[in-house]
Design an enzyme around this catalytic site. Structure first.
Site, PDB file in Angstrom:
ATOM      1  N   ARG A 104     -55.612  82.437 -41.257  1.00  0.00           N
ATOM      2  CA  ARG A 104     -56.771  81.588 -40.954  1.00  0.00           C
ATOM      3  C   ARG A 104     -57.966  82.283 -41.572  1.00  0.00           C
ATOM      4  O   ARG A 104     -58.263  83.436 -41.247  1.00  0.00           O
ATOM      5  CB  ARG A 104     -56.957  81.442 -39.440  1.00  0.00           C
ATOM      6  CG  ARG A 104     -58.327  80.940 -39.066  1.00  0.00           C
ATOM      7  CD  ARG A 104     -58.425  80.539 -37.632  1.00  0.00           C
ATOM      8  NE  ARG A 104     -57.669  79.319 -37.382  1.00  0.00           N
ATOM      9  CZ  ARG A 104     -57.780  78.575 -36.284  1.00  0.00           C
ATOM     10  NH1 ARG A 104     -58.610  78.935 -35.330  1.00  0.00           N
ATOM     11  NH2 ARG A 104     -57.074  77.483 -36.130  1.00  0.00           N
ATOM     12  N   HIS A 131     -56.930  71.933 -42.498  1.00  0.00           N
ATOM     13  CA  HIS A 131     -56.257  72.432 -41.285  1.00  0.00           C
ATOM     14  C   HIS A 131     -54.933  71.655 -41.144  1.00  0.00           C
ATOM     15  O   HIS A 131     -54.758  70.843 -40.232  1.00  0.00           O
ATOM     16  CB  HIS A 131     -57.177  72.235 -40.068  1.00  0.00           C
ATOM     17  CG  HIS A 131     -56.756  73.011 -38.859  1.00  0.00           C
ATOM     18  ND1 HIS A 131     -55.690  73.899 -38.866  1.00  0.00           N
ATOM     19  CD2 HIS A 131     -57.257  73.020 -37.591  1.00  0.00           C
ATOM     20  CE1 HIS A 131     -55.577  74.421 -37.650  1.00  0.00           C
ATOM     21  NE2 HIS A 131     -56.500  73.910 -36.869  1.00  0.00           N
ATOM     22  N   GLN A 134     -52.555  71.561 -37.872  1.00  0.00           N
ATOM     23  CA  GLN A 134     -53.111  70.753 -36.782  1.00  0.00           C
ATOM     24  C   GLN A 134     -52.844  69.270 -37.012  1.00  0.00           C
ATOM     25  O   GLN A 134     -52.440  68.551 -36.093  1.00  0.00           O
ATOM     26  CB  GLN A 134     -54.617  70.998 -36.667  1.00  0.00           C
ATOM     27  CG  GLN A 134     -55.269  70.182 -35.576  1.00  0.00           C
ATOM     28  CD  GLN A 134     -54.823  70.602 -34.185  1.00  0.00           C
ATOM     29  OE1 GLN A 134     -54.943  71.753 -33.827  1.00  0.00           O
ATOM     30  NE2 GLN A 134     -54.302  69.665 -33.396  1.00  0.00           N
ATOM     31  N   ASP A 221     -63.765  65.841 -33.728  1.00  0.00           N
ATOM     32  CA  ASP A 221     -63.765  67.301 -33.779  1.00  0.00           C
ATOM     33  C   ASP A 221     -65.215  67.754 -33.564  1.00  0.00           C
ATOM     34  O   ASP A 221     -66.141  66.929 -33.609  1.00  0.00           O
ATOM     35  CB  ASP A 221     -63.234  67.752 -35.163  1.00  0.00           C
ATOM     36  CG  ASP A 221     -63.011  69.257 -35.280  1.00  0.00           C
ATOM     37  OD1 ASP A 221     -63.076  69.956 -34.255  1.00  0.00           O
ATOM     38  OD2 ASP A 221     -62.780  69.735 -36.410  1.00  0.00           O
ATOM     39  N   CYS A 261     -58.605  68.150 -31.823  1.00  0.00           N
ATOM     40  CA  CYS A 261     -57.819  69.361 -32.098  1.00  0.00           C
ATOM     41  C   CYS A 261     -58.136  70.495 -31.139  1.00  0.00           C
ATOM     42  O   CYS A 261     -57.330  71.408 -30.982  1.00  0.00           O
ATOM     43  CB  CYS A 261     -58.014  69.786 -33.550  1.00  0.00           C
ATOM     44  SG  CYS A 261     -59.711  70.281 -33.932  1.00  0.00           S
ATOM     45  N   ARG A 289     -48.515  71.630 -31.600  1.00  0.00           N
ATOM     46  CA  ARG A 289     -48.715  72.710 -32.580  1.00  0.00           C
ATOM     47  C   ARG A 289     -47.481  73.615 -32.598  1.00  0.00           C
ATOM     48  O   ARG A 289     -47.003  74.032 -33.646  1.00  0.00           O
ATOM     49  CB  ARG A 289     -49.953  73.558 -32.211  1.00  0.00           C
ATOM     50  CG  ARG A 289     -51.288  72.837 -32.352  1.00  0.00           C
ATOM     51  CD  ARG A 289     -51.622  72.536 -33.793  1.00  0.00           C
ATOM     52  NE  ARG A 289     -51.657  73.727 -34.632  1.00  0.00           N
ATOM     53  CZ  ARG A 289     -52.706  74.545 -34.759  1.00  0.00           C
ATOM     54  NH1 ARG A 289     -53.816  74.299 -34.096  1.00  0.00           N
ATOM     55  NH2 ARG A 289     -52.657  75.598 -35.568  1.00  0.00           N
TER      56      ARG A 289
HETATM   57  N1   CP Z   1     -57.039  73.542 -32.861  1.00  0.00           N
HETATM   58  C1   CP Z   1     -56.999  74.836 -33.194  1.00  0.00           C
HETATM   59  O1   CP Z   1     -56.653  75.231 -34.309  1.00  0.00           O
HETATM   60  O2   CP Z   1     -57.323  75.671 -32.168  1.00  0.00           O
HETATM   61  P1   CP Z   1     -57.600  77.250 -32.275  1.00  0.00           P
HETATM   62  O3   CP Z   1     -58.872  77.428 -33.038  1.00  0.00           O
HETATM   63  O4   CP Z   1     -57.698  77.690 -30.838  1.00  0.00           O
HETATM   64  O5   CP Z   1     -56.443  77.888 -32.980  1.00  0.00           O
HETATM   65  N1  NVA Z   2     -63.197  72.048 -37.589  1.00  0.00           N
HETATM   66  C1  NVA Z   2     -62.970  73.101 -36.614  1.00  0.00           C
HETATM   67  C2  NVA Z   2     -61.551  73.095 -36.180  1.00  0.00           C
HETATM   68  C3  NVA Z   2     -61.219  74.140 -35.132  1.00  0.00           C
HETATM   69  C4  NVA Z   2     -59.769  74.157 -34.769  1.00  0.00           C
HETATM   70  C5  NVA Z   2     -63.339  74.443 -37.239  1.00  0.00           C
HETATM   71  O1  NVA Z   2     -63.034  74.648 -38.422  1.00  0.00           O
HETATM   72  O2  NVA Z   2     -63.937  75.266 -36.560  1.00  0.00           O
END
Ligand code: CP
Ligand code: NVA
Length: 307
Positions: A104, A131, A134, A221, A261, A289
């Protein structure tokens, strides 16, 4: 152990349409507790988190363990990547120890570089651009609760961010109708929209009501994603009127579901009554997930096939 050829999962189109259907079948089998194999026995997954995470971290770690493998949590505070060791070097070193890398991070170019230099599969656990894990979990939720996406209309309300871009990629592969309502200046990636339009009806509008009208899935989101914290106040102004509340949900189709998400900001992008209400499927979505990522790891790292 060098493991070429191998496949990465950086974006939804990395799987063909046919493969995606089979991946969902596999994830469904896992969600029903009918998958008893341990394809990751003796294998390890390195998990690099340059940003915070609850769901991604826990679901990958638990998922790897459930498949017989082991996962290592690597944060920039602890590993040399955080002190400037090049991604290309990190990729080559980790490839000598582990059988897969989940990352990530911020710029998508970083995950591409990691994948270029790694000799093991690389999985996208979120970048600023995409993402994909997700949205695969979201699609599994749609399959379970709406009976699939064939002939269905999906609404995206809010930022044209990594989630919106991955939904566009999903429409490209799976061909459902996607309507995104985004404030001016916060549109999704136009190139992805154009590519998706070759196979699906994808529209970008300014009015959330227009997007929600007759939708079978209403999705939103946060307004400020990780890394955009300083823009929070400007974004709160730009996104005024983009809250998914009961009024907006009333415009959706009968039996429509609400997805997010998570983490969610109640009172900003979603009203408490919606996220806690009867149409919300956010907890099943979070659970999924685990199932989709187990399916991905089984295929990429454990020799499970999608044919
Ligand atoms: N939705 C999601 O990716 O959550 P986290 O940021 O907690 O991993
Ligand atoms: N769009 C959000 C998703 C978090 C899971 C971010 O990137 O922070």
């Amino acid at each position: 152990m060098p493991n070429r050829p191998h496949r990465d999962f950086l974006a939804i189109p990395d799987f063909s349409t046919e493969e995606l259907h089979r991946l969902f079948d596999l994830a469904d089998t896992m969600s029903q507790g009918r998958y008893t194999k341990r394809p990751l026995a003796g294998k390890s997954l390195a998990m690099i988190f340059m940003k915070s995470s609850t769901r991604t971290r826990v679901s990958f770690e638990v998922g790897a363990w459930q498949l017989g493998g082991h996962a290592l949590f690597l944060s920039p505070r602890d590993v040399q990547l955080g002190r400037g060791e090049p991604i290309a070097d990190t990729a080559r070193v980790l490839s000598r120890y582990v059988d897969g890398i989940m990352i990530r991070t911020f710029a998508h170019a970083e995950i591409e570089e990691l994948a270029e230099y790694a000799d093991v599969p690389v999985i996208n656990g979120l970048t600023d651009w995409l993402h994909p894990c997700q949205v695969l979990a979201d699609l599994l939720t749609v399959r379970q609760h709406v009976g699939g996406w064939e002939g269905k209309r999906v609404a995206w309300i809010g930022d044209g961010n990594n989630m919106a871009n991955s939904w566009i990629n999903a429409a490209y592969r799976l061909g459902f109708e996607l309507v995104l309502a985004c404030p001016e200046g916060y549109d999704p990636d136009q190139k992805l929209v154009e590519r998706a339009r070759t196979r699906a009806k994808v529209t970008v509008v300014r009015d959330p009501k227009q997007a929600a009208e007759g939708a079978h899935v209403v999705n939103t989101d946060v307004w400020a994603s990780m890394g955009q914290e300083e823009e929070q106040a400007t974004r709160a102004k730009a996104f005024r009127g983009f809250i998914v509340d009961e009024g907006l949900m009333k415009r959706a189709a009968k039996g429509a579901i609400f997805l997010h998400c998570l983490p969610a900001h109640r009172g900003e992008e979603v009203a408490p009554a919606v996220i806690e209400g009867p149409q919300s499927r956010v907890w099943d979505e979070a659970e999924n997930r685990l199932h989709v990522q187990k399916a991905i790891m089984a295929v990429l790292m454990g020799g499970e096939t999608l044919s």
